[in-house]
Design a protein around this motif. Structure first.
Motif, PDB file in Angstrom:
ATOM      1  N   PHE A 177       0.837  -1.200   0.000  1.00 37.97           N
ATOM      2  CA  PHE A 177       0.000   0.000   0.000  1.00 37.97           C
ATOM      3  C   PHE A 177       0.869   1.246   0.000  1.00 37.97           C
ATOM      4  N   GLU A 178       1.890   1.249   0.846  1.00 41.09           N
ATOM      5  CA  GLU A 178       2.845   2.363   0.841  1.00 41.09           C
ATOM      6  C   GLU A 178       3.484   2.510  -0.531  1.00 41.09           C
ATOM      7  N   ASP A 179       3.910   1.376  -1.108  1.00 41.80           N
ATOM      8  CA  ASP A 179       4.564   1.409  -2.420  1.00 41.80           C
ATOM      9  C   ASP A 179       3.640   1.981  -3.492  1.00 41.80           C
ATOM     10  N   GLU A 180       2.373   1.590  -3.448  1.00 38.36           N
ATOM     11  CA  GLU A 180       1.430   2.065  -4.458  1.00 38.36           C
ATOM     12  C   GLU A 180       1.220   3.576  -4.372  1.00 38.36           C
ATOM     13  N   LEU A 181       1.166   4.116  -3.159  1.00 36.03           N
ATOM     14  CA  LEU A 181       0.985   5.559  -2.994  1.00 36.03           C
ATOM     15  C   LEU A 181       2.207   6.331  -3.481  1.00 36.03           C
ATOM     16  N   VAL A 182       3.391   5.791  -3.206  1.00 35.11           N
ATOM     17  CA  VAL A 182       4.610   6.431  -3.691  1.00 35.11           C
ATOM     18  C   VAL A 182       4.665   6.342  -5.214  1.00 35.11           C
ATOM     19  N   THR A 183       4.263   5.202  -5.767  1.00 33.15           N
ATOM     20  CA  THR A 183       4.219   5.050  -7.223  1.00 33.15           C
ATOM     21  C   THR A 183       3.259   6.052  -7.848  1.00 33.15           C
ATOM     22  N   LEU A 184       2.103   6.221  -7.222  1.00 34.67           N
ATOM     23  CA  LEU A 184       1.126   7.195  -7.699  1.00 34.67           C
ATOM     24  C   LEU A 184       1.746   8.580  -7.777  1.00 34.67           C
ATOM     25  N   SER A 185       2.430   8.979  -6.717  1.00 29.15           N
ATOM     26  CA  SER A 185       3.058  10.292  -6.671  1.00 29.15           C
ATOM     27  C   SER A 185       4.098  10.460  -7.763  1.00 29.15           C
ATOM     28  N   ARG A 186       4.977   9.508  -7.866  1.00 34.16           N
ATOM     29  CA  ARG A 186       6.099   9.647  -8.805  1.00 34.16           C
ATOM     30  C   ARG A 186       5.650   9.505 -10.258  1.00 34.16           C
ATOM     31  N   ALA A 187       4.700   8.622 -10.514  1.00 36.22           N
ATOM     32  CA  ALA A 187       4.217   8.443 -11.884  1.00 36.22           C
ATOM     33  C   ALA A 187       3.502   9.698 -12.376  1.00 36.22           C
ATOM     34  N   TYR A 188       2.705  10.292 -11.499  1.00 38.51           N
ATOM     35  CA  TYR A 188       2.002  11.512 -11.892  1.00 38.51           C
ATOM     36  C   TYR A 188       2.993  12.634 -12.178  1.00 38.51           C
ATOM     37  N   LEU A 189       3.975  12.808 -11.291  1.00 32.40           N
ATOM     38  CA  LEU A 189       4.951  13.881 -11.484  1.00 32.40           C
ATOM     39  C   LEU A 189       5.823  13.631 -12.718  1.00 32.40           C
ATOM     40  N   ALA A 190       6.123  12.363 -12.997  1.00 29.32           N
ATOM     41  CA  ALA A 190       6.883  12.046 -14.202  1.00 29.32           C
ATOM     42  C   ALA A 190       6.091  12.426 -15.447  1.00 29.32           C
ATOM     43  N   GLN A 191       4.784  12.179 -15.412  1.00 23.25           N
ATOM     44  CA  GLN A 191       3.932  12.539 -16.545  1.00 23.25           C
ATOM     45  C   GLN A 191       3.864  14.057 -16.718  1.00 23.25           C
ATOM     46  N   VAL A 192       3.785  14.768 -15.599  1.00 20.57           N
ATOM     47  CA  VAL A 192       3.766  16.234 -15.653  1.00 20.57           C
ATOM     48  C   VAL A 192       5.057  16.759 -16.265  1.00 20.57           C
ATOM     49  N   ARG A 193       6.197  16.201 -15.847  1.00 21.05           N
ATOM     50  CA  ARG A 193       7.492  16.642 -16.378  1.00 21.05           C
ATOM     51  C   ARG A 193       7.622  16.335 -17.867  1.00 21.05           C
ATOM     52  N   ALA A 194       7.149  15.136 -18.243  1.00 16.53           N
ATOM     53  CA  ALA A 194       7.241  14.746 -19.648  1.00 16.53           C
ATOM     54  C   ALA A 194       6.377  15.660 -20.522  1.00 16.53           C
ATOM     55  N   ARG A 195       5.211  16.002 -20.030  1.00 16.14           N
ATOM     56  CA  ARG A 195       4.328  16.888 -20.787  1.00 16.14           C
ATOM     57  C   ARG A 195       4.949  18.266 -20.932  1.00 16.14           C
ATOM     58  N   ALA A 196       5.544  18.745 -19.832  1.00 15.37           N
ATOM     59  CA  ALA A 196       6.186  20.062 -19.875  1.00 15.37           C
ATOM     60  C   ALA A 196       7.369  20.068 -20.825  1.00 15.37           C
TER      61      ALA A 196
END
Length: 202
Positions: A177-196
Motif C-alpha cells: 500500500f505504501e509502495d502504491e501511494l509512492v508510485t502514484l506520486s512519482r508516476a504523476y509527477l513524471a507525466q507532468v514533467r514529460a508533458r512540460a
C-alpha cells in the motif's frame, strides 16, 4: 487543542494530565469502539476525576478530535525524524506516506473513529494548510511543481489515505500500500514533467 476545548494546558502537570486522558481515549476506542466510550470510562481508565476530563474537554467529540489532533502532530514529528535519518536513504515522499500510515500506534479502530470526527469538525481551510505541507515535501524530492499539479496530487493521495482509514481496509499497514501511494506520486509527477518537456520542445 481545539475550539471545543475548555482550557488549554500550559503548565507541565496540566499537559501531562491531558496526555494521559488522550492515551486513555485511544485505548478505549480501540478496545470498545464507540459503544463503550464515555467520559466516565475515560476518567476511570486515565485514573483522573471526571472533573479533570471536563476541565479540558466539554464532550466525547472534543476528546476524539483532540486525539486526532495529537496524532496529526506526532505524524509531523515522525515525518521529520524519518527525513533526518539520511543513512536510511528514505525519500521525502515515502517518509511522509510511511509516517501517516504508522500514526496512532497501529490502532486502526481508534484511528477510524477519531479521524472520522476530525474530518467532520476540521474546517476545509485547515485541512488545505495541512495538505500544503505535503507539497513542500514533494518539492524536496522533485523540482517545484505548479499549484494545480500539487493540488491534484495531494488530494489524490489524501483521498486514498482517508478512504483507507475510514473504510478500515485490511491492507492499510501492508508494504504494498505504501509502495502504491509512492508510485502514484512519482508516476504523476513524471507525466507532468514529460508533458512540460514536450511543450518546451514544441
Amino acid at each position: 487543542m481545539t475550539d471545543d476545548t475548555r482550557k488549554t494546558p500550559r503548565q507541565k502537570r496540566a499537559a501531562e494530565t491531558v496526555a494521559v486522558i488522550l492515551e486513555a481515549t485511544a485505548q478505549l476506542l480501540e478496545r470498545d469502539g464507540l459503544e463503550g466510550f464515555t467520559t466516565n470510562a475515560v476518567a476511570e481508565r486515565a485514573g483522573v476525576s471526571i472533573g479533570a476530563i471536563y476541565r479540558y474537554f466539554p464532550n466525547k467529540r472534543a476528546l476524539m478530535h483532540a486525539l486526532a489532533e495529537r496524532e496529526s502532530a506526532l505524524h509531523g514529528e515522525e515525518m521529520q525524524r524519518l527525513l533526518q535519518a539520511n543513512g536510511s536513504g528514505l525519500a521525502p515522499d515515502r517518509a511522509l506516506v510511511r509516517a501517516f500510515i504508522g500514526a496512532f500506534k497501529g490502532r486502526t479502530r481508534a484511528r477510524r473513529i477519531a479521524m472520522g470526527v476530525w474530518f467532520e469538525m476540521t474546517p476545509a481551510e485547515a485541512l488545505a494548510r495541512r495538505l500544503d505541507a505535503f507539497t513542500q515535501i514533494l518539492n524536496q524530492t522533485h523540482e517545484t511543481i505548479e499549484p494545480i499539479n500539487a493540488f491534484v496530487l495531494t488530494r489524490a493521495i489524501h483521498g486514498a489515505l482517508r478512504s483507507a482509514v475510514l473504510e478500515g481496509v485490511d491492507f492499510f499497514h501492508d508494504q504494498i500500500f505504501e509502495d502504491e501511494l509512492v508510485t502514484l506520486s512519482r508516476a504523476y509527477l513524471a507525466q507532468v514533467r514529460a508533458r512540460a518537456a514536450g511543450q518546451d520542445k514544441a
